[in-house]
Design a protein around this motif. Structure first.
Motif, short mmCIF file in Angstrom:
data_model
loop_
_atom_site.label_atom_id
_atom_site.label_comp_id
_atom_site.label_asym_id
_atom_site.label_seq_id
_atom_site.Cartn_x
_atom_site.Cartn_y
_atom_site.Cartn_z
N ILE A 132 47.63 42.94 34.75
CA ILE A 132 46.91 42.93 33.47
C ILE A 132 45.40 43.02 33.71
O ILE A 132 44.66 43.59 32.90
CB ILE A 132 47.24 41.64 32.68
CG1 ILE A 132 48.72 41.63 32.28
CG2 ILE A 132 46.37 41.54 31.42
CD1 ILE A 132 49.14 42.78 31.41
N GLY A 133 44.94 42.47 34.86
CA GLY A 133 43.51 42.48 35.18
C GLY A 133 42.91 43.87 35.19
O GLY A 133 41.73 44.05 34.89
N GLY A 134 43.75 44.86 35.53
CA GLY A 134 43.27 46.24 35.55
C GLY A 134 43.00 46.79 34.16
O GLY A 134 42.38 47.85 34.02
N LEU A 135 43.44 46.07 33.12
CA LEU A 135 43.22 46.51 31.73
C LEU A 135 41.95 45.93 31.12
O LEU A 135 41.60 46.26 29.99
CB LEU A 135 44.44 46.13 30.87
CG LEU A 135 45.79 46.72 31.28
CD1 LEU A 135 46.91 46.15 30.41
CD2 LEU A 135 45.77 48.24 31.20
N GLY A 136 41.30 45.01 31.86
CA GLY A 136 40.04 44.45 31.36
C GLY A 136 40.14 42.99 30.95
O GLY A 136 41.22 42.41 30.90
N GLU A 137 38.99 42.39 30.61
CA GLU A 137 38.91 40.96 30.32
C GLU A 137 39.58 40.57 29.02
O GLU A 137 40.15 39.47 28.90
CB GLU A 137 37.45 40.51 30.32
CG GLU A 137 36.82 40.52 31.70
CD GLU A 137 35.32 40.27 31.67
OE1 GLU A 137 34.83 39.69 30.68
OE2 GLU A 137 34.65 40.69 32.62
N VAL A 138 39.56 41.44 28.02
CA VAL A 138 40.22 41.14 26.74
C VAL A 138 41.72 41.00 26.96
O VAL A 138 42.37 40.09 26.43
CB VAL A 138 39.92 42.22 25.67
CG1 VAL A 138 40.79 42.00 24.44
CG2 VAL A 138 38.46 42.18 25.29
N ALA A 139 42.29 41.90 27.78
CA ALA A 139 43.72 41.86 28.08
C ALA A 139 44.07 40.58 28.84
O ALA A 139 45.07 39.92 28.53
CB ALA A 139 44.13 43.09 28.89
N LEU B 130 39.78 35.97 45.39
CA LEU B 130 39.35 36.65 44.17
C LEU B 130 39.16 38.16 44.35
O LEU B 130 38.89 38.86 43.37
CB LEU B 130 38.03 36.04 43.67
CG LEU B 130 38.12 34.57 43.22
CD1 LEU B 130 36.73 34.02 42.96
CD2 LEU B 130 39.00 34.44 41.98
N PHE B 131 39.33 38.64 45.57
CA PHE B 131 39.11 40.06 45.86
C PHE B 131 40.02 40.97 45.04
O PHE B 131 39.66 42.08 44.66
CB PHE B 131 39.32 40.32 47.36
CG PHE B 131 39.10 41.75 47.76
CD1 PHE B 131 37.82 42.26 47.88
CD2 PHE B 131 40.18 42.59 48.02
CE1 PHE B 131 37.60 43.58 48.24
CE2 PHE B 131 39.97 43.92 48.38
CZ PHE B 131 38.69 44.41 48.50
N ALA B 132 41.24 40.48 44.73
CA ALA B 132 42.23 41.31 44.03
C ALA B 132 41.91 41.51 42.55
O ALA B 132 42.49 42.39 41.91
CB ALA B 132 43.62 40.68 44.18
N TYR B 133 41.02 40.68 42.01
CA TYR B 133 40.73 40.74 40.57
C TYR B 133 39.62 41.73 40.23
O TYR B 133 38.53 41.67 40.82
CB TYR B 133 40.37 39.35 40.04
CG TYR B 133 41.54 38.41 39.96
CD1 TYR B 133 42.37 38.41 38.83
CD2 TYR B 133 41.84 37.55 40.99
CE1 TYR B 133 43.45 37.54 38.74
CE2 TYR B 133 42.92 36.68 40.91
CZ TYR B 133 43.72 36.68 39.79
OH TYR B 133 44.79 35.84 39.71
N ASN B 134 39.90 42.58 39.26
CA ASN B 134 38.92 43.56 38.79
C ASN B 134 38.20 42.99 37.56
O ASN B 134 38.53 43.30 36.43
CB ASN B 134 39.63 44.88 38.45
CG ASN B 134 38.67 45.92 37.90
OD1 ASN B 134 37.48 45.91 38.21
ND2 ASN B 134 39.19 46.81 37.06
N VAL B 135 37.23 42.10 37.83
CA VAL B 135 36.52 41.43 36.73
C VAL B 135 35.01 41.55 36.93
O VAL B 135 34.53 41.97 37.98
CB VAL B 135 36.91 39.92 36.66
CG1 VAL B 135 38.36 39.77 36.24
CG2 VAL B 135 36.65 39.22 38.00
#
Length: 453
Positions: free
Chosen positions: A41-48, A345-350
């Motif tokens: 879900i992280g790849g869809l952005g912070e709102v997701a 935290l490396f895996a998170y796209n934030v």
């Protein structure tokens, strides 16, 4: 020398590992499921991330109610298994199923009728509420099936059958992960449907988990393979005794869940970035705790069995071993989290802001984790196994509502401190519970044989 003799029993450690590792593995798998969901879900952005996190917060409430029900049931199950009384174990399972299905049905109804209203409690962001509400409506269809799977799983674990629930969870995780990615992002010519694909994937995985659990229980003719007649063979006295012990556990978990929800509401009022960071950290927190869930549940089973066998001396000895061993492992895990926070935290796209919040919060978690481990072992593994559920209610809820919640509300909403400082005050409840809970073990007042006639 005395400490060495306390841990010189090879049979104890063999039994502990035999029970703890499969339980820890199962909890690791379930927590990994949430982690994979978050990453996907992280790849869809912070709102997701925020939408799914808040929708899952509602399931978190149900999950803790269910945990209260099955934990209460497991106290009896472990003690009855100590005297090999399978007839009453099936009666306990029956009451557990009835209560769990009733609770999950209520949660399902609310999620279907008013999902947006529920999520508006946690956030005032219209986009987050709308997306999360649609996700919640889909995922809620799995609640009753999850409750049934949970009841059978914990009952099997309480009699030492820990491998079957683990195998079912492994398969469910694999199915969920594959479907999640495929339905969120698409495969080949199929275009994914984003957040809602994740909800459908999890729903399918939980339905399959339910089917596999029942198949294993009845196909292998386990001791809990009860007929409808055996499950419903309930006298008024039996029901009364069951709920006398179980209701404090349900209240404990429900009020604790409400407190965690209050924390979430406070975080939500601190901004969407804070919601995203706390969802990331809470997932990693649950992942870090899995080994201690294993050892804590192993403690509950082994101590409960000894009490059922009327061997109170061994029950107290086991309690002392677990309350030393688990926090020591907690210190080690805390160091790993503190040092490894950037890599985790490396895996998170934030965004950089969410990353910095999460990194600082993981440092706080690493420092205080051993106290959290102590309290989990004490409440779930020791005091509850002896039926001391009223004291557990006082200890757990007192720490949260008299210490944690007021301090977090004050620092987060009134003084407007940054989230990493507010997060420190969440753990003040753990410190309070440690101070009050430690003397209870030494008193031996928690040791109660519930299954003696």
């Amino acid at each position: 020398m005395k400490l060495i003799s306390l841990f010189s029993d090879k049979k104890f450690f063999k039994e502990t590992i035999k029970l703890a590792l499969p339980i820890a593995t199962q909890n690791f798998i379930l927590s990994s499921l949430n982690l994979f969901d978050n990453i996907i879900i992280g790849g869809l952005g912070e709102v997701a991330i925020a939408s799914v996190g808040l929708a899952n917060q509602f399931f978190f409430l149900l999950n803790l109610v269910l945990f209260g029900v099955v934990s209460g049931a497991s106290i009896f199950t472990a003690q009855y298994w100590g005297k090999k009384d399978t007839t009453n174990i099936k009666r306990v399972l029956g009451l557990c199923l009835i209560t769990a299905i009733f609770a999950s049905a209520i949660f399902t109804l609310f999620a279907l009728i008013m999902p947006n209203t529920i999520l508006s409690i946690f956030s005032n962001d219209p986009e987050v509420i709308n997306m999360g509400g649609n996700y919640l409506r889909i995922i809620s269809l799995s609640y009753i099936f999850t409750a049934i799977s949970f009841a059978y799983s914990v009952t099997l674990r309480s009699i030492g059958h820990v491998k079957a629930p683990m195998i079912v969870s492994v398969i469910a995780l694999g199915i969920n992960t594959i479907l999640n990615f495929a339905l969120v992002y698409g495969v080949g010519s199929y275009k994914g449907i984003g957040v809602y694909g994740s909800a459908i994937a999890t729903l399918i995985a939980r339905l399959l988990e339910f089917a596999m659990m029942l198949y294993i229980v009845y196909k292998l003719k386990t001791p809990v393979a009860a007929s409808i007649k055996e499950l419903s063979d309930l006298s008024f006295e039996f029901i009364k005794k069951f709920f006398k012990i179980t209701i404090p556990v349900i209240l404990n978990e429900s009020l604790w869940a409400l407190g965690v929800t209050v924390y979430s509401v406070i975080y939500a009022h601190m901004g969407t970035s804070v919601i995203a960071a706390t969802n990331i950290v809470s997932t990693i927190d649950r992942l870090a705790m899995v080994i201690f869930f294993g050892f804590g549940n192993a403690a509950a089973i082994m101590i409960g069995n000894k009490i059922g066998e009327k061997d109170e001396k061994s029950a107290f000895l086991y309690a002392n071993r677990f309350i030393i061993l688990n926090p020591l492992l907690g210190i080690l895990m805390g160091v790993l989290i503190y040092i490894g926070a950037p890599s985790i935290l490396f895996a998170y796209n934030v965004s950089a802001e969410v990353h910095n919040y999460s990194n600082s919060m993981l440092h706080v978690l690493g420092i205080f984790l051993c106290f959290k481990v102590f309290n989990y072992t004490n409440v779930v593994g020791i005091l509850r196994s002896g039926g001391d559920t009223k004291y557990c209610l006082f200890l757990d809820i007192g720490g949260m509502w008299l210490v944690g919640v007021p301090l977090v509300a004050l620092t987060g909403l009134y003084f407007h401190l940054p989230i990493e400082k507010v997060y420190i005050f969440v753990f003040m409840e753990e410190i309070a519970k440690f101070i009050v809970g430690l003397p209870r073990i030494a008193s031996k007042k928690w040791i109660n044989n519930l299954v003696v006639h």
